[in-house]
Scaffold this motif. Structure first.
Motif, short mmCIF file in Angstrom:
data_model
loop_
_atom_site.label_atom_id
_atom_site.label_comp_id
_atom_site.label_asym_id
_atom_site.label_seq_id
_atom_site.Cartn_x
_atom_site.Cartn_y
_atom_site.Cartn_z
N ALA A 96 -67.10 15.18 1.01
CA ALA A 96 -67.70 16.36 0.37
C ALA A 96 -66.94 17.62 0.75
CB ALA A 96 -69.17 16.47 0.79
N THR A 97 -66.48 17.73 1.98
CA THR A 97 -65.72 18.90 2.41
C THR A 97 -64.39 18.97 1.69
OG1 THR A 97 -66.74 18.73 4.59
CG2 THR A 97 -64.76 20.07 4.42
N ASP A 98 -63.72 17.84 1.51
CA ASP A 98 -62.45 17.82 0.78
C ASP A 98 -62.64 18.22 -0.67
OD1 ASP A 98 -61.08 17.09 3.02
OD2 ASP A 98 -60.92 14.97 2.49
N ALA A 99 -63.68 17.71 -1.31
CA ALA A 99 -63.94 18.06 -2.71
C ALA A 99 -64.27 19.54 -2.83
CB ALA A 99 -65.08 17.21 -3.27
N HIS A 100 -65.04 20.06 -1.88
CA HIS A 100 -65.43 21.47 -1.92
C HIS A 100 -64.22 22.38 -1.72
CE1 HIS A 100 -68.11 24.84 -1.71
NE2 HIS A 100 -67.62 25.19 -0.54
N SER A 101 -63.33 22.02 -0.79
CA SER A 101 -62.16 22.86 -0.54
C SER A 101 -61.19 22.82 -1.71
CB SER A 101 -61.46 22.43 0.76
OG SER A 101 -60.98 21.12 0.63
N THR A 102 -61.08 21.68 -2.39
CA THR A 102 -60.23 21.60 -3.56
C THR A 102 -60.78 22.47 -4.68
OG1 THR A 102 -59.69 19.33 -2.98
CG2 THR A 102 -59.21 20.01 -5.23
N GLU A 103 -62.10 22.47 -4.84
CA GLU A 103 -62.71 23.28 -5.88
C GLU A 103 -62.52 24.77 -5.60
OE1 GLU A 103 -67.22 24.22 -7.19
OE2 GLU A 103 -66.68 22.12 -7.05
N ILE A 104 -62.63 25.18 -4.37
CA ILE A 104 -62.46 26.58 -4.01
C ILE A 104 -61.01 27.01 -4.20
CG2 ILE A 104 -62.49 28.18 -2.07
CD1 ILE A 104 -65.01 26.82 -1.11
N ALA A 105 -60.08 26.12 -3.93
CA ALA A 105 -58.67 26.47 -4.04
C ALA A 105 -58.26 26.75 -5.49
CB ALA A 105 -57.81 25.35 -3.47
N GLU A 106 -58.99 26.24 -6.45
CA GLU A 106 -58.62 26.38 -7.85
C GLU A 106 -59.42 27.48 -8.55
OE1 GLU A 106 -59.04 22.62 -9.70
OE2 GLU A 106 -57.59 21.65 -8.42
N VAL A 107 -59.75 28.54 -7.84
CA VAL A 107 -60.55 29.62 -8.41
C VAL A 107 -59.75 30.92 -8.38
CG1 VAL A 107 -62.63 31.01 -8.10
CG2 VAL A 107 -62.72 28.57 -7.75
N ALA A 108 -59.83 31.65 -9.47
CA ALA A 108 -59.23 32.98 -9.53
C ALA A 108 -60.27 33.93 -10.10
CB ALA A 108 -57.99 32.96 -10.43
N PHE A 109 -60.22 35.17 -9.66
CA PHE A 109 -61.17 36.17 -10.12
C PHE A 109 -60.43 37.29 -10.83
CE2 PHE A 109 -63.11 34.17 -6.43
CZ PHE A 109 -64.32 33.77 -6.97
N VAL A 110 -60.92 37.63 -12.01
CA VAL A 110 -60.35 38.73 -12.78
C VAL A 110 -61.37 39.86 -12.74
CG1 VAL A 110 -59.49 39.45 -15.02
CG2 VAL A 110 -59.14 37.09 -14.25
N PRO A 111 -61.02 41.00 -12.15
CA PRO A 111 -61.99 42.09 -12.06
C PRO A 111 -62.20 42.77 -13.41
CG PRO A 111 -59.92 42.76 -11.10
CD PRO A 111 -59.76 41.32 -11.47
N ILE A 112 -63.43 43.17 -13.63
CA ILE A 112 -63.78 43.97 -14.79
C ILE A 112 -63.88 45.41 -14.32
CG2 ILE A 112 -65.55 44.43 -16.54
CD1 ILE A 112 -66.32 41.48 -16.36
N GLU A 113 -63.30 46.32 -15.06
CA GLU A 113 -63.36 47.73 -14.67
C GLU A 113 -64.82 48.17 -14.58
OE1 GLU A 113 -61.06 50.22 -17.23
OE2 GLU A 113 -59.44 48.75 -17.34
N PRO A 114 -65.15 49.07 -13.66
CA PRO A 114 -66.53 49.53 -13.55
C PRO A 114 -67.01 50.19 -14.85
CG PRO A 114 -65.24 50.26 -11.68
CD PRO A 114 -64.29 49.65 -12.65
N ILE A 115 -68.24 49.93 -15.19
CA ILE A 115 -68.84 50.47 -16.40
C ILE A 115 -69.97 51.42 -15.98
CG2 ILE A 115 -70.10 49.93 -18.52
CD1 ILE A 115 -68.79 47.16 -18.45
N LEU A 116 -70.00 52.61 -16.55
CA LEU A 116 -71.05 53.59 -16.30
C LEU A 116 -71.71 53.90 -17.64
CD1 LEU A 116 -72.44 55.42 -14.21
CD2 LEU A 116 -70.81 57.19 -14.87
#
Length: 167
Positions: A59-79
């Motif tokens: 389970a730890t190996d599967a979880h670490s593989t899943e986390i390694a394949e994540v990227a975050f694209v920020p959205i500019e702040p909205i007011l």
């Protein structure tokens, strides 16, 4: 011999045992079967069988593989200025889009469309809806649905709201 052919009145017919013992046995067998299935399915038996260390490691190996394949694209702040009332009210919103690294550039390229969809949706939401206790969960689901309509379904994994402030 005439005495043998006659039976006493108390031995006329054997008694029927009834259906109650069968029903009790059926209910107990279903209950025990369901309990055994739950114990095996939930992993309660792993500690007894010695499989808990291997299962935890997998389970730890599967979880670490899943986390390694994540990227975050920020959205500019909205007011957004909210209508109504004597005092001006604003909504500050900031979020990130979760995707895989291979789709990060494609999501960043369509960010103007995503911003347009989010601005349009947040301006259309009533102020009373923003103040409800579960509003963020409903808004997040609606915004994620709209972002997925603009982008390719496979590119967008999730929407992570990092700031949601009503002033």
């Amino acid at each position: 011999m005439a005495d043998e052919s006659k039976t006493p009145a108390n031995e006329a017919a054997p008694k029927k045992k009834g259906i109650l013992p069968i029903l009790i046995g059926l209910v107990l067998s279903i209950g025990l079967g369901a309990g055994g299935f739950f114990a095996a399915y939930s992993g309660m038996l792993n500690g007894l069988l010695g499989g808990s260390q291997n299962a935890a490691h997998a389970a730890t190996d599967a979880h670490s593989t899943e986390i390694a394949e994540v990227a975050f694209v920020p959205i500019e702040p909205i007011l957004i200025s909210l209508p109504g009332g004597d005092t001006p009210r604003h909504l500050r919103f900031r979020a990130h889009i979760e995707t895989i690294p291979a789709h990060q550039k494609a999501v960043a390229d369509i960010m103007p469309r995503i911003m347009d969809v989010l601005n349009g949706y947040l301006r259309a939401v009533a102020t009373e809806d923003l103040e409800r206790p579960m509003a963020l969960f409903r808004l997040r689901a609606q915004m994620l649905r709209r972002i997925r309509l603009v982008a390719d379904q496979r590119e967008i994994r999730d929407l992570l709201v990092t700031e949601f402030v009503l002033n």
